[in-house]
Design a protein around this motif. Structure first.
Motif, PDB file in Angstrom:
ATOM      1  N   THR A 257       0.812  -0.908   0.004  1.00  0.00           N
ATOM      2  CA  THR A 257      -0.030  -0.132   0.005  1.00  0.00           C
ATOM      3  C   THR A 257       0.752   1.291  -0.012  1.00  0.00           C
ATOM      4  O   THR A 257       2.126   1.233   0.466  1.00  0.00           O
ATOM      5  N   GLY A 258       0.345   2.205  -0.401  1.00  0.00           N
ATOM      6  CA  GLY A 258       0.939   3.628  -0.590  1.00  0.00           C
ATOM      7  C   GLY A 258       0.719   4.383   0.722  1.00  0.00           C
ATOM      8  O   GLY A 258      -0.704   4.739   1.095  1.00  0.00           O
ATOM      9  N   ILE A 259       1.597   5.120   1.424  1.00  0.00           N
ATOM     10  CA  ILE A 259       1.232   5.770   2.747  1.00  0.00           C
ATOM     11  C   ILE A 259       0.735   7.146   2.492  1.00  0.00           C
ATOM     12  O   ILE A 259      -0.136   7.808   3.316  1.00  0.00           O
ATOM     13  N   TYR A 260       0.430   7.648   1.204  1.00  0.00           N
ATOM     14  CA  TYR A 260      -0.413   8.638   0.690  1.00  0.00           C
ATOM     15  C   TYR A 260      -1.614   8.439   0.090  1.00  0.00           C
ATOM     16  O   TYR A 260      -2.029   9.186  -0.811  1.00  0.00           O
ATOM     17  N   ASP A 261      -2.008   7.314   0.456  1.00  0.00           N
ATOM     18  CA  ASP A 261      -3.437   6.907  -0.379  1.00  0.00           C
ATOM     19  C   ASP A 261      -4.471   7.673  -0.100  1.00  0.00           C
ATOM     20  O   ASP A 261      -4.687   8.226   0.934  1.00  0.00           O
ATOM     21  N   GLU A 262      -5.123   8.328  -1.353  1.00  0.00           N
ATOM     22  CA  GLU A 262      -5.914   9.332  -1.550  1.00  0.00           C
ATOM     23  C   GLU A 262      -7.248   8.995  -0.627  1.00  0.00           C
ATOM     24  O   GLU A 262      -8.207   9.695  -0.337  1.00  0.00           O
ATOM     25  N   TYR A 263      -7.535   7.873  -0.640  1.00  0.00           N
ATOM     26  CA  TYR A 263      -8.735   7.116   0.241  1.00  0.00           C
ATOM     27  C   TYR A 263      -8.515   6.639   1.368  1.00  0.00           C
ATOM     28  O   TYR A 263      -9.330   6.003   2.239  1.00  0.00           O
ATOM     29  N   SER A 264      -7.300   6.862   2.021  1.00  0.00           N
ATOM     30  CA  SER A 264      -7.009   6.301   3.387  1.00  0.00           C
ATOM     31  C   SER A 264      -6.850   5.035   3.296  1.00  0.00           C
ATOM     32  O   SER A 264      -7.051   4.378   4.653  1.00  0.00           O
ATOM     33  N   ILE A 265      -6.872   4.079   2.432  1.00  0.00           N
ATOM     34  CA  ILE A 265      -6.945   2.649   2.411  1.00  0.00           C
ATOM     35  C   ILE A 265      -5.525   1.951   2.911  1.00  0.00           C
ATOM     36  O   ILE A 265      -5.691   1.142   3.646  1.00  0.00           O
ATOM     37  N   ASN A 266      -4.551   2.814   3.039  1.00  0.00           N
ATOM     38  CA  ASN A 266      -3.366   2.571   3.793  1.00  0.00           C
ATOM     39  C   ASN A 266      -3.625   1.977   5.062  1.00  0.00           C
ATOM     40  O   ASN A 266      -3.107   1.311   5.936  1.00  0.00           O
ATOM     41  N   ILE A 267      -4.515   2.864   5.750  1.00  0.00           N
ATOM     42  CA  ILE A 267      -4.996   2.364   7.220  1.00  0.00           C
ATOM     43  C   ILE A 267      -5.658   1.253   7.163  1.00  0.00           C
ATOM     44  O   ILE A 267      -5.490   0.352   8.224  1.00  0.00           O
ATOM     45  N   GLY A 268      -6.645   0.773   6.569  1.00  0.00           N
ATOM     46  CA  GLY A 268      -7.295  -0.460   6.529  1.00  0.00           C
ATOM     47  C   GLY A 268      -6.229  -1.732   6.003  1.00  0.00           C
ATOM     48  O   GLY A 268      -6.080  -2.555   6.764  1.00  0.00           O
ATOM     49  N   MET A 269      -5.230  -1.363   5.165  1.00  0.00           N
ATOM     50  CA  MET A 269      -4.300  -2.425   4.949  1.00  0.00           C
ATOM     51  C   MET A 269      -3.405  -2.589   6.191  1.00  0.00           C
ATOM     52  O   MET A 269      -2.917  -3.910   6.463  1.00  0.00           O
ATOM     53  N   ASN A 270      -3.051  -1.579   6.918  1.00  0.00           N
ATOM     54  CA  ASN A 270      -2.216  -1.801   8.050  1.00  0.00           C
ATOM     55  C   ASN A 270      -3.181  -2.505   9.329  1.00  0.00           C
ATOM     56  O   ASN A 270      -2.389  -3.455   9.877  1.00  0.00           O
ATOM     57  N   MET A 271      -4.457  -2.228   9.159  1.00  0.00           N
ATOM     58  CA  MET A 271      -5.342  -2.909  10.110  1.00  0.00           C
ATOM     59  C   MET A 271      -5.260  -4.705   9.816  1.00  0.00           C
ATOM     60  O   MET A 271      -5.174  -5.340  10.717  1.00  0.00           O
TER      61      MET A 271
END
Length: 310
Positions: A257-271
């Protein structure tokens, strides 16, 4: 590399509620396949389909560039099924309002491929909606898939989707779904807000249908969340991991995932990463200094991780 095109007549897609064709093109890309070369099934992101993988980019590395680079070292069989729908994309789940696209992948396509290549290991891969489809179907079909690559797949819906609800509400409150779709289908160009509204309608068709009726997760009278939002959350990989995560034990799992994801999907991926770690399920998780788009280069790391074992 050799590119082959075949037609699959899908039993799962016959008599689908939006009259999309059940005959689907399947693009196969072979590179020196061996007896044990796995099948890698690519699921396109939303607003894309199988041919999207073949698009040439003159500003960024494209998917075919990736395959050309890894073809020097690895054999592979890439499977790219046409999954386009009336709603301009796919979430790869069974829906009474769209069609049985999980069955299309896990039953019809797998049977079709095993008839050609014999039974062998199968992996899913994709970005965005394709990443979601990869983890979702791997979670629910551990007997079929040996693993998956999920690049910024839709996850933690509270962050990745909720932000678009006010935009969709603003457009849909006066038109409703039917009139909006009629206008959308007749217009030659669409604003970003219209694309957002269409996307939310499509997600509703996949996540919260009742028979052929599409139920939005918010009320068109006042914009507030309604009971259909709960139906959406049942599809969130972050939640599914809690009940079905153990099914991924001994699978090859790659999360990027990208830490600058425009949809904040990086947070879900980290979860997802954290929950898999709590379950002691082996996986690879990596973050990159990129956003949600133009991330084909991430396959340069993830695909060899799978292919090196064959």
């Amino acid at each position: 590399m050799e590119i082959i095109t075949k037609i699959l007549d899908s039993e799962a897609l016959h008599d689908n509620p939006v009259n999309d064709k059940p005959q689907r093109e399947v693009t196969i890309i072979e590179n020196s396949p061996k007896e044990n070369t796995p099948l890698l099934v690519g699921l396109a992101g939303f607003f894309g389909s199988s041919r999207s993988f073949l698009n040439k980019s003159y500003t960024n590395i494209d998917f075919m560039d990736v395959l050309n680079k890894i073809s020097k070292k690895y054999s592979f069989i890439i499977i790219l099924p046409d999954t386009m729908t009336y709603f301009r994309g796919n979430q790869y789940v069974n829906s009474t309002a769209v069609g049985n696209y999980s069955d299309f992948i896990t039953k019809d396509l797998i049977k079709f491929l095993f008839k050609i290549y014999g039974k062998r290991d199968v992996y899913l891969f994709g970005k965005s909606s394709g990443g979601f489809g990869s983890i979702y179907n791997a979670l629910h079909n551990p007997d079929i898939f040996s693993g998956f690559i999920d690049i910024s797949g839709d996850s933690y819906f509270h962050y990745s989707y909720l932000r678009d609800f006010p935009v969709a509400y603003k457009i849909l409150k006066n038109l409703g779904i039917k009139k909006f779709m009629e206008k959308f289908n007749s217009d030659y160009i669409h604003s970003q807000d219209e694309l957002t509204a269409e996307n939310i309608i499509a997600m509703s068709a996949f996540y919260s249908p009742k028979n052929t009726e599409i139920n939005l997760p918010f009320d068109l009278n006042d914009g507030g969340l309604n009971e259909h939002w709960n139906a959406w959350l049942k599809f969130d990989p972050v939640n599914i991991i809690d009940t079905s995560g153990i099914s991924l034990k001994n699978k090859k799992i790659i999360l990027q995932t990208g830490i600058y994801d425009e949809y904040s999907i990086n947070i879900g991926m980290n979860m997802i990463h954290e929950k898999l770690s709590m379950l002691n399920i082996s996986h690879t998780y990596k973050e990159y200094p990129v956003g949600h788009f133009n991330t084909n280069h991430l396959y340069l790391e993830s695909m060899p991780e799978i292919l090196k074992d064959y």
